[in-house]
Scaffold this motif. Structure first.
Motif, PDB file in Angstrom:
ATOM      1  N   PRO A 131      43.635  29.364  47.536  1.00  0.00           N
ATOM      2  CA  PRO A 131      42.518  29.801  48.377  1.00  0.00           C
ATOM      3  C   PRO A 131      41.601  30.758  47.646  1.00  0.00           C
ATOM      4  O   PRO A 131      42.062  31.661  46.935  1.00  0.00           O
ATOM      5  CB  PRO A 131      43.219  30.484  49.559  1.00  0.00           C
ATOM      6  CG  PRO A 131      44.556  29.843  49.621  1.00  0.00           C
ATOM      7  CD  PRO A 131      44.936  29.569  48.198  1.00  0.00           C
ATOM      8  N   ARG A 132      40.326  30.570  47.798  1.00  0.00           N
ATOM      9  CA  ARG A 132      39.354  31.393  47.092  1.00  0.00           C
ATOM     10  C   ARG A 132      39.460  32.863  47.456  1.00  0.00           C
ATOM     11  O   ARG A 132      39.091  33.745  46.681  1.00  0.00           O
ATOM     12  CB  ARG A 132      37.942  30.901  47.380  1.00  0.00           C
ATOM     13  CG  ARG A 132      37.518  31.059  48.834  1.00  0.00           C
ATOM     14  CD  ARG A 132      36.109  30.594  49.067  1.00  0.00           C
ATOM     15  NE  ARG A 132      35.581  31.099  50.329  1.00  0.00           N
ATOM     16  CZ  ARG A 132      34.302  31.114  50.640  1.00  0.00           C
ATOM     17  NH1 ARG A 132      33.414  30.655  49.791  1.00  0.00           N
ATOM     18  NH2 ARG A 132      33.894  31.575  51.798  1.00  0.00           N
ATOM     19  N   ASP A 133      39.968  33.156  48.680  1.00  0.00           N
ATOM     20  CA  ASP A 133      40.071  34.541  49.138  1.00  0.00           C
ATOM     21  C   ASP A 133      41.417  35.185  48.826  1.00  0.00           C
ATOM     22  O   ASP A 133      41.712  36.281  49.317  1.00  0.00           O
ATOM     23  CB  ASP A 133      39.827  34.609  50.659  1.00  0.00           C
ATOM     24  CG  ASP A 133      38.397  34.249  51.030  1.00  0.00           C
ATOM     25  OD1 ASP A 133      37.528  34.309  50.141  1.00  0.00           O
ATOM     26  OD2 ASP A 133      38.150  33.905  52.203  1.00  0.00           O
ATOM     27  N   THR A 134      42.245  34.508  48.025  1.00  0.00           N
ATOM     28  CA  THR A 134      43.555  35.063  47.684  1.00  0.00           C
ATOM     29  C   THR A 134      43.401  36.409  46.989  1.00  0.00           C
ATOM     30  O   THR A 134      42.690  36.541  45.992  1.00  0.00           O
ATOM     31  CB  THR A 134      44.326  34.099  46.765  1.00  0.00           C
ATOM     32  OG1 THR A 134      44.526  32.863  47.451  1.00  0.00           O
ATOM     33  CG2 THR A 134      45.675  34.686  46.369  1.00  0.00           C
ATOM     34  N   MET A 135      44.084  37.419  47.527  1.00  0.00           N
ATOM     35  CA  MET A 135      44.025  38.748  46.937  1.00  0.00           C
ATOM     36  C   MET A 135      44.902  38.802  45.685  1.00  0.00           C
ATOM     37  O   MET A 135      46.068  38.398  45.707  1.00  0.00           O
ATOM     38  CB  MET A 135      44.509  39.805  47.935  1.00  0.00           C
ATOM     39  CG  MET A 135      44.222  41.235  47.497  1.00  0.00           C
ATOM     40  SD  MET A 135      44.973  42.447  48.607  1.00  0.00           S
ATOM     41  CE  MET A 135      46.703  42.262  48.172  1.00  0.00           C
ATOM     42  N   THR A 136      44.330  39.292  44.591  1.00  0.00           N
ATOM     43  CA  THR A 136      45.074  39.337  43.342  1.00  0.00           C
ATOM     44  C   THR A 136      44.489  40.390  42.421  1.00  0.00           C
ATOM     45  O   THR A 136      43.380  40.895  42.634  1.00  0.00           O
ATOM     46  CB  THR A 136      45.040  37.955  42.640  1.00  0.00           C
ATOM     47  OG1 THR A 136      45.911  37.963  41.514  1.00  0.00           O
ATOM     48  CG2 THR A 136      43.630  37.628  42.172  1.00  0.00           C
ATOM     49  N   GLN A 137      45.240  40.701  41.397  1.00  0.00           N
ATOM     50  CA  GLN A 137      44.739  41.584  40.351  1.00  0.00           C
ATOM     51  C   GLN A 137      43.985  40.725  39.342  1.00  0.00           C
ATOM     52  O   GLN A 137      44.475  39.689  38.900  1.00  0.00           O
ATOM     53  CB  GLN A 137      45.897  42.312  39.668  1.00  0.00           C
ATOM     54  CG  GLN A 137      45.463  43.416  38.723  1.00  0.00           C
ATOM     55  CD  GLN A 137      46.658  44.213  38.210  1.00  0.00           C
ATOM     56  OE1 GLN A 137      47.517  43.665  37.535  1.00  0.00           O
ATOM     57  NE2 GLN A 137      46.709  45.487  38.536  1.00  0.00           N
ATOM     58  N   ILE A 138      42.772  41.139  38.994  1.00  0.00           N
ATOM     59  CA  ILE A 138      41.909  40.338  38.119  1.00  0.00           C
ATOM     60  C   ILE A 138      42.148  40.679  36.651  1.00  0.00           C
ATOM     61  O   ILE A 138      42.121  41.836  36.252  1.00  0.00           O
ATOM     62  CB  ILE A 138      40.421  40.559  38.457  1.00  0.00           C
ATOM     63  CG1 ILE A 138      40.156  40.287  39.936  1.00  0.00           C
ATOM     64  CG2 ILE A 138      39.545  39.681  37.568  1.00  0.00           C
ATOM     65  CD1 ILE A 138      40.421  38.858  40.369  1.00  0.00           C
ATOM     66  N   TRP A 139      42.370  39.649  35.859  1.00  0.00           N
ATOM     67  CA  TRP A 139      42.482  39.773  34.412  1.00  0.00           C
ATOM     68  C   TRP A 139      41.231  39.183  33.779  1.00  0.00           C
ATOM     69  O   TRP A 139      40.817  38.077  34.139  1.00  0.00           O
ATOM     70  CB  TRP A 139      43.712  39.021  33.898  1.00  0.00           C
ATOM     71  CG  TRP A 139      45.005  39.680  34.277  1.00  0.00           C
ATOM     72  CD1 TRP A 139      45.548  39.759  35.524  1.00  0.00           C
ATOM     73  CD2 TRP A 139      45.910  40.351  33.406  1.00  0.00           C
ATOM     74  NE1 TRP A 139      46.745  40.438  35.501  1.00  0.00           N
ATOM     75  CE2 TRP A 139      46.990  40.813  34.205  1.00  0.00           C
ATOM     76  CE3 TRP A 139      45.923  40.608  32.026  1.00  0.00           C
ATOM     77  CZ2 TRP A 139      48.064  41.517  33.660  1.00  0.00           C
ATOM     78  CZ3 TRP A 139      46.995  41.304  31.494  1.00  0.00           C
ATOM     79  CH2 TRP A 139      48.040  41.761  32.303  1.00  0.00           C
ATOM     80  N   LYS A 140      40.623  39.905  32.869  1.00  0.00           N
ATOM     81  CA  LYS A 140      39.408  39.409  32.228  1.00  0.00           C
ATOM     82  C   LYS A 140      39.723  38.436  31.111  1.00  0.00           C
ATOM     83  O   LYS A 140      38.911  37.593  30.749  1.00  0.00           O
ATOM     84  CB  LYS A 140      38.582  40.579  31.684  1.00  0.00           C
ATOM     85  CG  LYS A 140      37.143  40.203  31.391  1.00  0.00           C
ATOM     86  CD  LYS A 140      36.277  41.423  31.160  1.00  0.00           C
ATOM     87  CE  LYS A 140      34.813  41.026  30.963  1.00  0.00           C
ATOM     88  NZ  LYS A 140      33.950  42.211  30.773  1.00  0.00           N
ATOM     89  N   GLY A 141      40.905  38.545  30.568  1.00  0.00           N
ATOM     90  CA  GLY A 141      41.335  37.651  29.505  1.00  0.00           C
ATOM     91  C   GLY A 141      42.755  37.994  29.121  1.00  0.00           C
ATOM     92  O   GLY A 141      43.393  38.869  29.718  1.00  0.00           O
ATOM     93  N   VAL A 142      43.271  37.296  28.123  1.00  0.00           N
ATOM     94  CA  VAL A 142      44.630  37.575  27.654  1.00  0.00           C
ATOM     95  C   VAL A 142      44.706  39.008  27.139  1.00  0.00           C
ATOM     96  O   VAL A 142      43.951  39.409  26.259  1.00  0.00           O
ATOM     97  CB  VAL A 142      45.030  36.584  26.542  1.00  0.00           C
ATOM     98  CG1 VAL A 142      46.426  36.919  26.019  1.00  0.00           C
ATOM     99  CG2 VAL A 142      44.971  35.158  27.054  1.00  0.00           C
ATOM    100  N   GLY A 143      45.601  39.809  27.707  1.00  0.00           N
ATOM    101  CA  GLY A 143      45.769  41.191  27.277  1.00  0.00           C
ATOM    102  C   GLY A 143      44.684  42.125  27.775  1.00  0.00           C
ATOM    103  O   GLY A 143      44.608  43.275  27.336  1.00  0.00           O
TER     104      GLY A 143
END
Length: 417
Positions: A131-143
């Protein structure tokens, strides 16, 4: 001497002609049609070879421009090794030329996110919507962890395809081998290129984008053209299942496209299909990867399963979020890893830690009442009102399964899907 030589040549000519007429000289005189057949076959093989080469060259030219590697990730060799693969499908909400509402270079969000696994050994394909509204921690890239809690569809806006891929990997502990990003508006061109798609409409409704004529859908089987397929995939406010219903319809359309694209009739429209894709698609699948998938993975397109990550509907600052329980995150992780021939691993990430922390504070994913529950997004000894997510109570508290039977709770879910 000249007369003798002339006679010899004449005799040889007569002898040769006589032999040919009597069926000698390799037997070609006995079956003259074989010479014609052989010549015809040579022409056909040459023509087919030339046509095949032209197809190959045009396909390579059209699809070659779509390639874009992921920063920080080495190209996968799983397709060349004929191993099970995972692909993240991203549907973005820009137009084909990257302009929306007169804003140039608008990146937008990936409002459609579907993890596709293809296993050539089991000959099975699985599509799991996130789901597009799934709450999560955002990672910009590997590491590169932003440590920002947001809707998962914003990852693409924050850090392009790399962010969307890595954020999805971290959420579900599933390696993503490849990605395919398609402008959602190009869907109608793709559907038209494959001659339309067949779907089973779950209920009757009408929908049309702002300023456009509405498409009308009647419950039951329908054959959709490009615009109808786009409208069918976009509508969500009238769906009793909200965005989950829209996800289901999107998977329907994608499944139908795959089946249409695999049919013989589409071969005659190959150039239209390639053109519809090349201007609106970005992927880290190379042309060689695509060739190998067509040859070695096509049998898996006949068996396509459908599923989704189920969230608990909640509100934060007037916007709707879907919070996935640890049990549900683990279920989807196990399923995807199994499709990829990977062993199960116990999930341990920021989301599972938040869930454990909030459950200690009294939050329940089985809650079916009408009182607001608080879900805090910062783990600390003292919680802040700015870090809490207020739940409206939810009909979305069940666990999603492949047959889509997921509603186990009661109460009113968030209206702001």
């Amino acid at each position: 001497m000249d007369n003798n030589n002339n006679m010899s040549r004449a005799q040889r000519k007569i002898s040769r002609n006589s032999a040919l007429s009597n069926g000698n000289g390799g037997g070609s005189g006995k079956h003259p049609f074989l010479k014609v057949l052989g010549l015809t076959l040579m022409i056909v093989f040459f023509a087919v070879g030339a046509y095949g080469f032209r197809l190959y060259a045009q396909a390579q030219n059209s699809l070659g421009n779509t390639y874009k590697a992921l920063d920080g990730k080495s190209p996968s060799a799983r397709i060349s090794d004929k191993k099970p693969v995972s692909i993240l499908l991203l549907g973005v909400d820009t137009t084909d030329n990257g302009v929306r509402d007169s804003e140039k270079d608008y990146r937008g969000n990936s409002d459609t996110m579907i993890i596709v696994t293809v296993n050539p050994k089991t000959k099975k394909t699985t599509m799991v919507s996130v789901p597009r509204d799934t709450m999560t921690q955002i990672w910009k890239g590997v590491g590169s962890n932003t440590k920002k809690i947001a809707k998962i569809n914003s990852a693409y806006n924050i850090g392009n395809e790399e962010s969307a891929v890595v954020t999805t990997e971290k959420l579900l502990n599933v390696p993503i081998d490849y990605y395919v990003k398609v402008d959602f508006n190009s869907l109608k061109k793709i559907v038209n290129a494959v001659g339309g798609v067949d779907v089973k409409v779950p209920f009757s409704f009408s929908y049309g984008d702002t300023g456009e004529k509405e498409s009308h859908f009647k419950k039951g089987k329908m054959h959709l053209n490009g615009k109808q397929a786009l409208d069918y995939s976009r509508m969500r406010y009238e769906d009793p299942e909200g965005d989950y219903g829209r996800q289901k319809r999107q998977r329907q359309v994608i499944t139908a496209i795959i089946k249409s694209a695999a049919s013989a009739k589409t071969f005659t429209r190959y150039q239209k299909v390639l053109n519809s894709i090349s201007n609106s698609m970005t992927t880290n699948l190379s042309f060689t990867d695509m060739q190998s998938m067509f040859i070695n993975y096509s049998s898996a397109a006949k068996n396509i399963g459908s599923d989704h990550l189920q969230g608990y509907g909640s509100m934060i600052n007037g916007s709707s979020y879907e919070i996935a329980s640890t049990k549900e995150l683990q279920r989807v992780s196990n399923k995807l890893r199994k499709q990829l021939d990977l062993s199960q691993e116990t999930l341990s990430n920021h989301e599972t830690k938040l869930n454990k922390y909030n459950e200690k504070l009294g939050f329940s994913f089985e809650y079916a009442g009408t009182q607001t529950q608080n879900y805090v997004t910062t783990i600390s000894t003292t919680t802040s009102s700015n870090s809490s997510v207020g739940s409206t109570g939810s009909t979305n508290s069940g666990v999603g399964t492949e047959n889509e039977s997921r509603f186990t709770g009661s109460g009113s879910g968030p209206s702001n899907y």
